[in-house]
Write a protein that holds these residues in place. Sequence first.
Motif, short mmCIF file in Angstrom:
data_model
loop_
_atom_site.label_atom_id
_atom_site.label_comp_id
_atom_site.label_asym_id
_atom_site.label_seq_id
_atom_site.Cartn_x
_atom_site.Cartn_y
_atom_site.Cartn_z
N LEU A 15 0.84 -1.20 0.00
CA LEU A 15 0.00 0.00 0.00
C LEU A 15 0.87 1.24 0.00
N LYS A 16 0.58 2.15 -0.91
CA LYS A 16 1.31 3.41 -0.99
C LYS A 16 0.32 4.55 -0.77
N VAL A 17 0.63 5.41 0.19
CA VAL A 17 -0.20 6.58 0.48
C VAL A 17 0.66 7.82 0.27
N GLN A 18 0.20 8.69 -0.61
CA GLN A 18 0.98 9.89 -0.96
C GLN A 18 0.16 11.13 -0.65
N HIS A 19 0.77 12.06 0.11
CA HIS A 19 0.14 13.33 0.43
C HIS A 19 0.89 14.46 -0.29
N LEU A 20 0.14 15.35 -0.92
CA LEU A 20 0.74 16.53 -1.53
C LEU A 20 0.68 17.68 -0.53
N ILE A 21 1.76 18.42 -0.40
CA ILE A 21 1.80 19.56 0.52
C ILE A 21 2.30 20.79 -0.21
N SER A 22 1.77 21.93 0.18
CA SER A 22 2.18 23.20 -0.41
C SER A 22 3.21 23.85 0.50
N VAL A 23 4.31 24.27 -0.09
CA VAL A 23 5.38 24.94 0.67
C VAL A 23 5.43 26.38 0.19
N ARG A 24 4.49 27.18 0.66
CA ARG A 24 4.38 28.56 0.19
C ARG A 24 5.17 29.51 1.09
N PRO A 25 5.89 30.47 0.53
CA PRO A 25 6.54 31.50 1.33
C PRO A 25 5.50 32.49 1.83
N THR A 26 5.88 33.27 2.81
CA THR A 26 4.97 34.28 3.33
C THR A 26 4.77 35.38 2.30
N HIS A 27 3.78 36.24 2.54
CA HIS A 27 3.51 37.34 1.62
C HIS A 27 4.71 38.27 1.52
N ALA A 28 5.37 38.51 2.67
CA ALA A 28 6.55 39.39 2.67
C ALA A 28 7.69 38.78 1.86
N GLN A 29 7.87 37.47 1.97
CA GLN A 29 8.93 36.81 1.22
C GLN A 29 8.66 36.87 -0.28
N GLN A 30 7.40 36.68 -0.67
CA GLN A 30 7.04 36.76 -2.08
C GLN A 30 7.35 38.15 -2.62
N HIS A 31 7.05 39.18 -1.84
CA HIS A 31 7.23 40.56 -2.29
C HIS A 31 8.71 40.90 -2.49
N HIS A 32 9.58 40.33 -1.62
CA HIS A 32 10.98 40.72 -1.65
C HIS A 32 11.80 39.97 -2.70
N TYR A 33 11.59 38.67 -2.84
CA TYR A 33 12.52 37.98 -3.72
C TYR A 33 11.92 36.83 -4.52
N MET A 34 10.67 36.53 -4.33
CA MET A 34 10.11 35.37 -5.02
C MET A 34 9.76 35.68 -6.47
N ASP A 35 10.06 34.74 -7.34
CA ASP A 35 9.62 34.81 -8.72
C ASP A 35 8.15 34.43 -8.75
N PRO A 36 7.25 35.34 -9.11
CA PRO A 36 5.82 35.03 -9.06
C PRO A 36 5.44 33.78 -9.85
N SER A 37 6.16 33.47 -10.90
CA SER A 37 5.82 32.30 -11.71
C SER A 37 6.10 31.00 -10.98
N GLN A 38 6.90 31.05 -9.89
CA GLN A 38 7.27 29.84 -9.17
C GLN A 38 6.46 29.62 -7.90
N VAL A 39 5.64 30.59 -7.51
CA VAL A 39 4.93 30.49 -6.24
C VAL A 39 4.01 29.27 -6.20
N HIS A 40 3.23 29.06 -7.28
CA HIS A 40 2.27 27.96 -7.28
C HIS A 40 2.94 26.62 -7.57
N ALA A 41 4.22 26.64 -7.95
CA ALA A 41 4.92 25.39 -8.23
C ALA A 41 5.56 24.80 -6.99
N ARG A 42 5.47 25.47 -5.87
CA ARG A 42 6.15 25.01 -4.67
C ARG A 42 5.31 23.96 -3.95
N VAL A 43 5.30 22.77 -4.50
CA VAL A 43 4.55 21.65 -3.95
C VAL A 43 5.51 20.49 -3.73
#
Length: 304
Positions: free
Chosen positions: A257-285
């Motif tokens: 039996l294999k059980v797989q959970h997907l989790i989102s590893v999102r940076p905070t709003h402040a982190q997104q504003h300072h250095y995050m590439d907006p195109s990569q925000v939703h890819a952080r899974v």
Amino acid sequence: MDSTATQEAPELAVRCLLDNVQGLVDALSCIRWKKQQDAICELSEHGMVITVEEWTCLQARVYFRKELFREYQYQAGVRPRFGVSLALLIDCLHTFTSSTGTTALELCYPGPDMQLLLKLIDANNSCINAEIRTRIPESIPREYIIDDEGNLPISFAVKSAALKEVIDDLEWPGSNITITLSPAPPGVSFRGEGHGDLQIDLPYDTQQDLFIAFQCNRHVSHRYKYKFLRATTSQIPNSILKDNRGSKVTIGSTGLLKVQHLISVRPTHAQQHHYMDPSQVHARVSYIEFYVMPDEDDNNEGTQ
């Protein structure tokens, strides 16, 4: 000074910067099903894998791809692998989650005495350093493969909160849990036998918001120890349940039996504003995998 008296520190094999420490803490908390557990961490050019095993009956893995880090520098000829106390690692990382500011946590390995080194400087220029002692693993984690004997894999996916609720409800009968998937009528059933009998049926209906996916072309039924099945969902943090990306359950031809959970590893709003590439925000899974062996006393027919 005699140069032979001074031992040079080993070169860093990995140096990386992690934005969302809480995401790593949540992921590691999912695989902590008892107080004292030893984990094996393997580093590669692709990222970080942390594995925990319970004899040969249960294994869990947390995958953190290099894309989940702000920076990931890898320069080892052979993939570094070390053992560490899972509880100690989680507790240590948790001390960094309360720091404010946009500075990422720096992780380096190995230190002068083969430690895992952690460092963070927050917005107030306060520096936090930690060293975690590691050990040489006695064994290499087993590689589990879902064998479908050339057939389509038997699997279904539901919201993580729904799967956890079903398994939690089966605690009363305990002991053994039989999971059955049927193509006609399509659906999944969980039957607990122990102090009593309890069966939970999940009929597949594309009009309902329960199943994310369902794939079954033959009848499959296998039995598992409840304590191992419960470990796959018992420690999922509320932050992951609220995000509800879903959990996928796959059963191999031998009952693995294999059980797989997907989790989102999102940076905070402040982190997104300072250095995050907006195109990569939703890819952080990232994802967590559990492998559960069927009960050795399983007398079910399995596939039919």
